[in-house]
Design a protein around this motif. Structure first.
Motif, mmCIF file in Angstrom:
data_model
loop_
_atom_site.group_PDB
_atom_site.id
_atom_site.type_symbol
_atom_site.label_atom_id
_atom_site.label_comp_id
_atom_site.label_asym_id
_atom_site.label_seq_id
_atom_site.Cartn_x
_atom_site.Cartn_y
_atom_site.Cartn_z
ATOM 1 N N SER A 34 0.794 -1.091 -0.067
ATOM 2 C CA SER A 34 0.035 0.039 0.217
ATOM 3 C C SER A 34 0.939 1.326 0.126
ATOM 4 C CB SER A 34 -1.068 -0.016 1.219
ATOM 5 O OG SER A 34 -0.148 0.278 2.352
ATOM 6 N N ALA A 38 0.968 3.725 -3.380
ATOM 7 C CA ALA A 38 0.591 5.191 -3.285
ATOM 8 C C ALA A 38 1.685 5.993 -3.994
ATOM 9 C CB ALA A 38 0.300 5.401 -1.784
ATOM 10 N N PHE A 62 2.083 11.886 -5.767
ATOM 11 C CA PHE A 62 1.705 11.395 -4.450
ATOM 12 C C PHE A 62 0.935 12.574 -3.791
ATOM 13 C CE2 PHE A 62 2.352 11.408 0.254
ATOM 14 C CZ PHE A 62 1.761 10.209 0.507
ATOM 15 N N LYS A 67 -3.372 8.409 -0.783
ATOM 16 C CA LYS A 67 -2.812 7.444 0.085
ATOM 17 C C LYS A 67 -3.961 6.785 1.003
ATOM 18 C CE LYS A 67 0.338 4.981 2.438
ATOM 19 N NZ LYS A 67 -0.413 3.696 2.895
ATOM 20 N N ASP A 71 -5.693 3.269 1.219
ATOM 21 C CA ASP A 71 -5.442 2.461 2.628
ATOM 22 C C ASP A 71 -7.064 2.214 2.866
ATOM 23 O OD1 ASP A 71 -2.907 2.772 2.483
ATOM 24 O OD2 ASP A 71 -2.939 4.471 4.009
#
Length: 112
Positions: A34, A38, A62, A67, A71
């Motif tokens: 993860s 990301a 990013f 992110k 998640d």
């Protein structure tokens, strides 16, 4: 390339701190995936007493919002975050639900 520095505290208990560090000796594969998926290219965490300091380097694309969305869709990441909260405590200035806080850069030798 982007670089972020973040801070978070651990619960000030030597046994809990030792457990937290043990988990980070070999993180779960889903957690590493993860992070990389990301756009994070490098990530280090340092500790002094119960204060954590993270250096996160990522691609220009990013974002923390992206992110968080990645998640939220992965149950194993949610399980990890819940587990880590057993050891972590927000900084005194954190808003409800905030964990790692992005630090402001105040000095750069290269710019002097």
């Amino acid at each position: 390339m982007q670089r972020f520095c973040l801070a978070l505290d651990l619960i000030d208990d030597p046994a809990l701190i030792a457990e937290y560090e043990k988990y980070h000796e070999k993180i779960w594969p889903e957690i590493k995936a993860s992070i990389v998926d990301a756009g994070v290219t490098d990530l280090e965490i340092y500790r002094i007493e119960n204060r954590l300091f993270m250096i996160l380097e990522a691609t220009d694309a990013f974002t923390f919002a992206q992110k968080a969305a990645i998640d939220a869709a992965i149950s194993k990441v949610q399980e990890w975050e819940t587990l880590m909260w057993k050891y972590q405590q927000a900084l005194p200035t954190a808003k409800p639900g905030e964990k790692w806080l992005v630090m402001d850069k105040i000095f750069d030798l290269k710019q002097q």
